[in-house]
Motif scaffolding. Structure first.
Motif, short mmCIF file in Angstrom:
data_model
loop_
_atom_site.label_atom_id
_atom_site.label_comp_id
_atom_site.label_asym_id
_atom_site.label_seq_id
_atom_site.Cartn_x
_atom_site.Cartn_y
_atom_site.Cartn_z
N THR A 284 5.78 -13.69 -0.04
CA THR A 284 4.33 -13.54 -0.15
C THR A 284 3.85 -13.14 -1.53
O THR A 284 2.68 -13.37 -1.87
CB THR A 284 3.83 -12.48 0.84
N GLY A 285 4.73 -12.51 -2.31
CA GLY A 285 4.28 -11.94 -3.58
C GLY A 285 3.48 -10.67 -3.39
O GLY A 285 2.95 -10.11 -4.34
N ALA A 286 3.41 -10.19 -2.13
CA ALA A 286 2.63 -8.99 -1.83
C ALA A 286 3.48 -7.74 -1.96
O ALA A 286 4.71 -7.80 -1.95
CB ALA A 286 2.08 -9.08 -0.40
N GLU A 287 2.81 -6.60 -2.08
CA GLU A 287 3.52 -5.32 -2.03
C GLU A 287 3.82 -4.99 -0.58
O GLU A 287 2.95 -5.10 0.29
CB GLU A 287 2.68 -4.21 -2.65
N VAL A 288 5.05 -4.59 -0.30
CA VAL A 288 5.46 -4.22 1.06
C VAL A 288 5.52 -2.70 1.13
O VAL A 288 6.15 -2.05 0.30
CB VAL A 288 6.82 -4.84 1.41
N VAL A 289 4.85 -2.15 2.13
CA VAL A 289 4.75 -0.70 2.29
C VAL A 289 5.30 -0.31 3.66
O VAL A 289 4.84 -0.82 4.68
CB VAL A 289 3.29 -0.23 2.17
N ASN A 290 6.28 0.57 3.66
CA ASN A 290 6.83 1.09 4.91
C ASN A 290 6.06 2.35 5.28
O ASN A 290 5.92 3.27 4.46
CB ASN A 290 8.31 1.41 4.77
N GLU A 291 5.56 2.40 6.51
CA GLU A 291 4.79 3.56 6.95
C GLU A 291 5.43 4.16 8.20
O GLU A 291 5.97 3.45 9.05
CB GLU A 291 3.35 3.16 7.24
N TYR A 292 5.36 5.46 8.28
CA TYR A 292 5.98 6.18 9.39
C TYR A 292 5.01 7.22 9.92
O TYR A 292 4.33 7.90 9.14
CB TYR A 292 7.26 6.89 8.93
N GLY A 293 4.98 7.37 11.23
CA GLY A 293 4.21 8.45 11.81
C GLY A 293 4.04 8.25 13.31
O GLY A 293 3.63 7.18 13.74
N PRO A 294 4.37 9.26 14.10
CA PRO A 294 4.10 9.18 15.53
C PRO A 294 2.60 9.26 15.81
O PRO A 294 1.83 9.74 14.96
CB PRO A 294 4.84 10.39 16.11
N THR A 295 2.19 8.81 16.96
CA THR A 295 0.77 8.87 17.33
C THR A 295 0.24 10.30 17.22
O THR A 295 -0.91 10.51 16.85
CB THR A 295 0.60 8.35 18.78
N GLU A 296 1.10 11.28 17.52
CA GLU A 296 0.67 12.68 17.51
C GLU A 296 0.27 13.18 16.13
O GLU A 296 -0.28 14.29 16.00
CB GLU A 296 1.80 13.57 18.06
N ARG A 305 6.41 2.82 -0.91
CA ARG A 305 6.11 1.53 -1.54
C ARG A 305 7.43 0.89 -1.93
O ARG A 305 8.13 1.37 -2.83
CB ARG A 305 5.19 1.73 -2.74
N CYS A 306 7.79 -0.18 -1.24
CA CYS A 306 9.10 -0.80 -1.43
C CYS A 306 9.18 -1.55 -2.76
O CYS A 306 8.25 -2.25 -3.14
CB CYS A 306 9.38 -1.80 -0.30
N PRO A 307 10.30 -1.43 -3.47
CA PRO A 307 10.50 -2.26 -4.66
C PRO A 307 10.64 -3.72 -4.24
O PRO A 307 10.94 -4.04 -3.09
CB PRO A 307 11.80 -1.71 -5.26
N ALA A 308 10.43 -4.62 -5.18
CA ALA A 308 10.44 -6.05 -4.86
C ALA A 308 11.77 -6.51 -4.28
O ALA A 308 11.82 -7.47 -3.49
CB ALA A 308 10.09 -6.87 -6.10
N ASP A 309 12.87 -5.85 -4.67
CA ASP A 309 14.18 -6.26 -4.16
C ASP A 309 14.56 -5.52 -2.88
O ASP A 309 15.68 -5.63 -2.40
CB ASP A 309 15.26 -6.06 -5.22
N GLY A 310 13.63 -4.76 -2.33
CA GLY A 310 13.88 -4.03 -1.09
C GLY A 310 14.48 -2.65 -1.28
O GLY A 310 14.32 -1.78 -0.44
N GLY A 311 15.22 -2.46 -2.38
CA GLY A 311 15.83 -1.16 -2.65
C GLY A 311 17.28 -1.10 -2.19
O GLY A 311 17.87 -2.10 -1.75
N ASP A 312 17.86 0.08 -2.30
CA ASP A 312 19.28 0.28 -1.96
C ASP A 312 19.47 0.61 -0.49
O ASP A 312 18.54 1.05 0.19
CB ASP A 312 19.85 1.41 -2.81
N GLY A 313 20.68 0.45 -0.02
CA GLY A 313 21.03 0.81 1.35
C GLY A 313 20.56 -0.22 2.36
O GLY A 313 20.06 -1.30 2.01
N ASP A 314 20.72 0.12 3.64
CA ASP A 314 20.34 -0.79 4.72
C ASP A 314 18.90 -0.63 5.16
O ASP A 314 18.20 -1.59 5.43
CB ASP A 314 21.26 -0.58 5.93
N LEU A 315 18.44 0.64 5.24
CA LEU A 315 17.10 0.92 5.72
C LEU A 315 16.21 1.43 4.60
O LEU A 315 16.66 2.21 3.74
CB LEU A 315 17.13 1.96 6.85
N VAL A 316 14.96 1.03 4.62
CA VAL A 316 13.97 1.52 3.67
C VAL A 316 13.66 2.98 4.02
O VAL A 316 13.57 3.34 5.19
CB VAL A 316 12.69 0.67 3.77
N PRO A 317 13.50 3.87 3.03
CA PRO A 317 13.15 5.26 3.34
C PRO A 317 11.83 5.37 4.08
O PRO A 317 10.96 4.49 3.99
CB PRO A 317 13.05 5.91 1.95
N LEU A 318 11.67 6.47 4.82
CA LEU A 318 10.37 6.74 5.45
C LEU A 318 9.32 7.03 4.39
O LEU A 318 8.14 6.75 4.59
CB LEU A 318 10.48 7.94 6.40
#
Length: 590
Positions: A284-296, A305-318
Motif C-alpha cells: 500500500t505504501g501506507a504507514e502500518v500502526v499496531n494498536e493494543y487495548g482491551p475494551t475496558e 508505528r511499524c517500520p517499513a520492513d516490519g521490524g525484528d522478531g516474529d510479532l510486532v510490539p504492542l
C-alpha cells in the motif's frame, strides 16, 4: 486537559463545514448539515421514549441507520449499548439482563421487543433531512465527561457476557490522540468496516465526524468480504483503514490493494506479525500502526508505528502508551515479565450492574489519587526502549479474528446439552492466527457434531463457534482421571497442520456437475462434520470468512464453477447459496 466532549466537537464541525460530505454509503450522501438534522430528529424520538434508567440498544447491521443512531446518542447524551444483530436471541437476553429498561433500534428481522419486558421498539421516524436548517434538535446536551457514553458487551469468564461502560472523557481522549499523532484532517476519508459491537467501530464512526472528514459505509457484510471492502476502499479513495490481522491478511492477498489511496492502516484485535506488517506496507505504501487495548480501556491504550520492513522478531510490539495513559508490569519476574495493568483517561467506569467483577478487574492506582488501573490478564515484558511486548495470557481467554472469547462461555454452552459429559476448549496457533478448537465427550456416540453446533448456536454468536469440533465417547485421561489436555492439544495441532493450503488441480467444467452436492461435501470436510444438509447455515455450523474462501477455492478446483463468496453472507442455507449462484450465472449468461 480539554473540557470539550465529542458532542461539542461535532457541533463546531457542523457549524464550520455544513456543506461538506459527512457520510456516504453507496446510495446516500449526507452533508454535515443533513447529518445534524437527522441526528437531531432521531435523538428527540429516542429521548421521548427513554425512561430515567433506560438505555438505547443499537441492534443494527453496520449501515447508515446504525451510524446515525450512534451519533444521535453521543450528541444528545443518551447511553447506547451497541449490539451485533447476528448474535443469538438467548445471548442478547443475557447481555441486556442487568439493564432494567430501554428502547431497541433494530432491523426489521431483529428480535427487538423480545429482549425482555422492559424493552420496547424505538419506532424511529423517517427523516429526509433536506430543510437546510442548522437549528434542529436540542444540540449537545450538557453532561459530565465521566458519564457513560457507550456500553460494549464482552465475553465473560463466568460463562455470561459482561457490559463495559465507557465514558465520554475516555473516548474523546482516544480519538483526539489519534488526530494529533497521525495528523488526521478533514481531507481524510475513513471507512467503517468493523463488525457491529466491535469497539474500534466507535473510532471509525466518530473520529472522521468530529474532524469534518468523510465516513464511508461499505456493504454491511464487508468485514467478512475482503473483495467488497477493497472495492469500497478504491471507489471512495479511502485514506484510513482499520482491520484485524485476519482481515488484513486476506486483503494483502488481493492484487488491487496496491492501487489505493491508503496512507494509514491500523491493525488491532489480534497479534500482528512483522511479516504481515511488511507486506501491507509494501503493497500500500501506507504507514502500518499496531494498536493494543482491551475494551475496558476504551478501544486502544498502546500503539506502535511499524517500520517499513516490519521490524525484528516474529510479532510486532504492542508499543507505548497513548496520551494520558499509563502502562505497568505488575509483579515482574526476574526477566521483567508480568501482567499488564493500564491506567489513565481511558479506563472504563466498570462492568455495568456487576460491582463484584468491577472490583476484581479495576484496582486502585496508587500513583493517582482516586485513579484506577485495569488488570488486562495479558502477560508482557517491557524492553529497554520502553516498548511493551505481548507474551501470552495468564487466564482462560483467547482472541480469534479480533474477537475476545472467554473459553468458559464456550464450555458452558456445550455443557447445556443433555448428552455432553465433558468439554475442552482452547486456542490453536496457526499461520493465519489463533483458531478456536473444542473437544466434547458425549454419552452417546450417535450425537453428530452438526447437532452440537446447532444446539450451541442458540447461546453462542458465530464468532464463538469452533474452527474445529471433535466429538468422542472418551476424551484422553491422565492416571488421576483428569482430562489429558496436552494430548487433546497435540491432536488439534496435528489436525490444523494437516489442512492443505492449496486445493487440488481443477477439473474440466461440466454441465452435469452436482454443485450443491460438491458444496455440501467440501463444506463438511472443512468443518469436520460427517453430514451437512442443504438447509444448514454455513456460519451456524462454525464457518467463517476464511473457511468460506477455502470452500469456494476447493469447489471451483473440483468443478470448474465459481461460487461468489458474497453468496455465503447473503444466504441462510447451502441451498440458498446455490440458488444465488445459479441466478448470478443466468444473469451473466454463463
Amino acid at each position: 486537559m480539554s473540557s470539550s466532549t465529542l458532542a461539542d466537537r461535532l457541533a463546531r464541525t457542523v457549524a464550520g463545514t455544513p456543506d461538506a460530505v459527512a457520510l456516504r454509503d453507496g446510495r446516500t450522501t449526507l452533508t454535515y448539515r443533513q447529518l445534524w438534522e437527522r441526528t437531531a430528529t432521531i435523538g428527540a424520538a429516542l429521548r421521548a421514549r427513554l425512561g430515567k434508567d433506560g438505555m438505547v440498544a443499537l441492534l443494527r447491521p453496520r449501515d447508515l441507520t446504525q451510524a446515525l443512531v450512534l451519533v444521535a446518542c453521543v450528541r444528545d447524551g443518551l447511553p447506547v449499548l451497541v449490539l451485533d444483530p447476528g448474535v443469538p436471541v438467548e445471548r442478547l437476553r443475557q447481555i441486556v439482563a442487568p439493564i432494567p429498561e430501554g428502547v431497541v433500534v433494530a432491523a426489521d428481522d431483529a428480535p427487538g421487543p423480545r429482549l425482555g419486558p422492559g424493552w420496547t421498539p424505538a419506532d424511529l421516524p423517517t427523516v429526509d433531512g433536506g430543510s437546510g436548517r442548522l437549528d434542529g434538535g436540542t444540540g449537545p446536551v450538557d453532561g459530565d465527561r465521566h458519564d457513560p457514553i457507550v456500553v460494549i458487551a464482552t465475553s465473560g469468564s463466568s460463562g455470561r457476557p459482561k457490559l463495559v461502560a465507557l465514558e465520554h472523557a475516555g473516548l474523546d481522549n482516544r480519538i483526539m490522540w489519534a488526530v494529533r499523532e497521525f495528523d488526521l484532517t478533514r481531507r481524510d476519508v475513513f471507512v467503517h468496516c468493523s463488525a457491529p459491537g466491535f469497539d474500534f467501530g466507535l473510532f471509525e464512526v466518530l473520529c472522521p465526524l468530529v474532524l469534518g472528514a468523510t465516513l464511508v459505509l461499505p456493504d454491511p457484510d464487508a468485514h467478512r468480504d475482503p473483495e467488497a471492502l477493497l472495492a469500497a476502499v478504491r471507489e471512495h479513495a479511502v485514506t484510513v483503514l482499520h482491520g484485524t490481522p485476519s482481515l488484513l491478511r486476506q486483503l494483502s492477498r488481493l492484487p488491487g490493494l496496491a492501487d489505493t489511496n491508503l496512507r494509514i492502516v491500523f491493525s488491532g484485535g489480534e497479534a500482528l506479525t512483522t511479516g504481515l506488517a511488511a507486506t501491507l506496507a509494501r503493497a500500500t505504501g501506507a504507514e502500518v500502526v499496531n494498536e493494543y487495548g482491551p475494551t475496558e480501556t476504551t478501544v486502544d491504550s498502546l500503539a506502535y508505528r511499524c517500520p517499513a520492513d516490519g521490524g525484528d522478531g516474529d510479532l510486532v510490539p504492542l508499543g507505548v502508551p497513548i496520551d494520558r495513559t499509563g502502562a505497568y508490569v505488575a509483579d515482574p519476574d526476574a526477566e521483567g515479565r508480568g501482567e499488564l495493568l493500564i491506567g489513565g483517561a481511558g479506563v472504563a467506569r466498570g462492568y455495568y450492574g456487576d460491582p463484584r467483577a468491577t472490583a476484581a478487574a479495576f484496582v486502585p492506582d496508587e500513583s493517582t489519587p482516586g485513579g484506577r488501573r485495569y488488570r488486562t490478564g495479558d502477560l508482557v515484558r517491557r524492553d529497554g526502549d520502553g516498548l511493551f511486548h505481548f507474551l501470552g495470557r495468564g487466564d482462560d481467554q483467547i482472541k480469534v479474528r479480533g474477537v475476545r472469547i472467554e473459553l468458559a462461555e464456550v464450555r458452558a454452552a456445550y455443557r447445556r446439552h443433555p448428552l455432553v459429559l465433558d468439554v475442552v476448549a482452547g486456542g490453536v496457533t496457526t499461520p493465519d492466527g489463533t483458531r478456536l478448537a473444542v473437544a466434547v465427550e458425549v454419552a452417546d456416540d450417535t450425537v453428530p457434531a452438526a447437532e452440537l453446533r446447532r444446539f450451541t448456536g442458540v447461546y453462542l454468536p458465530r464468532a464463538f463457534q469452533p474452527d474445529r469440533l471433535d466429538v468422542t465417547e472418551s476424551l484422553p485421561r491422565l492416571p488421576n482421571g483428569k482430562v489429558d489436555r496436552q494430548a487433546v492439544e497435540r491432536g488439534w495441532a496435528a489436525a490444523f497442520a494437516d489442512v492443505p493450503e492449496q486445493p487440488a488441480a481443477p477439473r474440466a467444467r461440466t454441465a452435469e456437475v452436482d454443485l450443491l452436492g460438491t458444496l455440501l461435501r467440501v463444506a463438511g470436510e472443512e468443518l469436520g462434520l460427517e453430514r451437512v444438509e442443504p438447509s444448514d447455515d454455513f456460519f451456524a455450523l462454525g464457518g467463517h470468512s476464511l473457511l468460506a474462501g477455502r470452500v469456494v477455492s476447493v469447489v471451483e478446483a473440483e468443478t470448474g464453477r465459481s461460487i461468489p463468496l458474497r453468496a455465503f453472507f447473503n444466504a441462510s442455507s447451502f441451498a440458498e447459496i446455490i440458488e444465488l449462484t445459479e441466478a448470478g450465472w443466468a444473469r451473466d449468461g454463463v
